[in-house]
Design an enzyme around this catalytic site. Structure first.
Site, short mmCIF file in Angstrom:
data_model
loop_
_atom_site.label_atom_id
_atom_site.label_comp_id
_atom_site.label_asym_id
_atom_site.label_seq_id
_atom_site.Cartn_x
_atom_site.Cartn_y
_atom_site.Cartn_z
CB CYS A 1 44.97 40.52 49.75
SG CYS A 1 45.89 40.20 48.24
CG ASN B 1 46.55 43.19 45.18
OD1 ASN B 1 47.01 43.38 46.29
ND2 ASN B 1 45.68 42.24 44.90
CG HIS C 1 43.13 44.36 49.35
ND1 HIS C 1 44.48 44.64 49.31
CD2 HIS C 1 42.92 43.34 48.47
CE1 HIS C 1 45.06 43.81 48.45
NE2 HIS C 1 44.14 43.02 47.93
#
Ligand code: ACO
Length: 322
Positions: free
Chosen positions: A113, A279, A249
């Site tokens: 990520c 996500n 993020h």
């Protein structure tokens, strides 16, 4: 002094949408739980056969068009992904071929990520060193491919997508600083334990899926992102009030809110896409940036703080004057 300046952004989401209500039919969960605990309402999922490079291509083309450059001016391609199309060549090389660009260096960055933040750090160093004048930076994922759709702990969280930007050398800022970190001691809290070198037959037999101790990751993410905010401000002798936009993020709205609180920031100054995208791992920061630049929220001259936390653990930030 040479800076890396954003001259164009782009984003792409696969057409197929998976809502929380649809997930209710797949695992023991509820729309109410997912919204309350994560802030996610829906996510986009790549169609069968649709690859990470398929998502990266339109995002890259959009960024090139927005930058108003000739694609042949691109002298570096760095693509952040955890879900490469093939074992090799890198997805960056596949993208280079699809863009019909030849000769410039092209490689993938793998920091889950935090991948896009890592890619920005790498490219900024190329540009500052004079090794690149016009770089294409991409974050693209088909994370749905490494999700066990019977596992409610992970299946409700992730989605697919791609974001891209063009960074060009400029006398004007530009990226002000980048801050990258990792600590492999936490590998087992968030990982896909299978891989090529451990025996590819295991992947073929049992699949290779994300395993996460969500609660422990959550606590570490909040703490670590708080620290990276401090580190970034201190390194540049800035006050919290100097930051115009937080582009975090997009893992969980509660993690994002905690970072905003740390910055004494109103949620109006935070770009949130987790509700619509879930996500998307390395794609989440550039997709959020693309969203807020395209809808006119982020304006030239404003100070942006990008941050991310992910598997590894990896974490990092990018401070930019847009
Ligand atoms: N639906 C319904 N109930 C659920 C679900 C679900 N999908 N998942 C868990 N629950 C239940 C649990 O069983 C538990 O029930 P209990 O209280 O009866 O025992 C309860 O909900 C609470 O579970 P927790 O795991 O404590 O829930 P939490 O509030 O921590 O939320 C979540 C879970 C959303 C996964 C959160 O921990 C999180 O966001 N973690 C961080 C994720 C992240 O940031 N990852 C890093 C980036 S990803 C990357 O790098 C690949």
């Amino acid at each position: 002094m040479t800076f890396s300046r954003i001259t164009g952004v782009g984003g792409y989401l696969p057409e197929k949408v998976l809502t929380n209500h649809e997930l209710e039919a797949m695992v023991d969960t509820s729309d109410q739980w997912i919204r309350a605990r994560t802030g996610i309402a829906k996510r986009h999922i790549a169609l069968e056969g649709e690859t990470t490079c398929d998502l990266a291509l339109p995002a890259a083309q959009q960024a090139i068009e927005a930058a108003g450059i000739d694609k042949h001016d691109i002298d570096l391609i760095v693509l952040a992904t955890t879900t490469a199309d093939q074992i090799f060549p890198s997805t960056a090389c596949l993208l280079q071929q699809r863009l019909d660009i030849h000769g410039c260096p092209a490689f993938d960055v793998q920091a889950v990520c935090t991948g896009f933040v890592y890619a920005m750090g790498v490219v900024d160093n190329f540009i500052r060193a004079g090794s690149s004048k016009c770089a294409l930076v991409v974050g693209a994922e088909t994370f749905s491919r490494i999700i066990d759709w019977n596992d409610r702990d992970t299946s409700v969280l992730f989605g697919d997508g791609a974001g891209a930007l063009v960074l060009q050398a400029s006398d004007e800022p530009g990226i002000i600083s980048t801050h990258l970190h990792a600590d492999g001691a936490y590998a087992n809290l968030l990982h896909v334990p299978q891989g090529v070198s451990k025996g590819y037959d295991l992947v073929q037999e049992g699949g290779a899926y994300v395993e996460m101790k969500g609660n422990e990751v959550f606590k570490m993410a909040v703490r670590t992102l708080g620290r990276i905010v401090d580190e970034t401000l201190e390194a540049n002798q800035l006050e919290k009030s100097d930051i115009d936009w937080l582009i975090p993020h997009q893992a969980n709205i509660r993690i994002i809110q905690a970072t905003a609180r740390k910055l004494n920031m109103s949620m109006d100054q935070v770009v949130v896409t987790v509700d619509e995208h879930g996500n998307t791992s390395a794609a989440s920061v550039p997709l959020a940036l693309d969203t807020a630049i395209r809808d006119g929220r982020i304006k030239r001259g404003e100070i942006l703080l990008m941050e991310a936390f992910g598997g590894g653990f990896t974490w990092g930030s990018v401070l930019i004057k847009y």
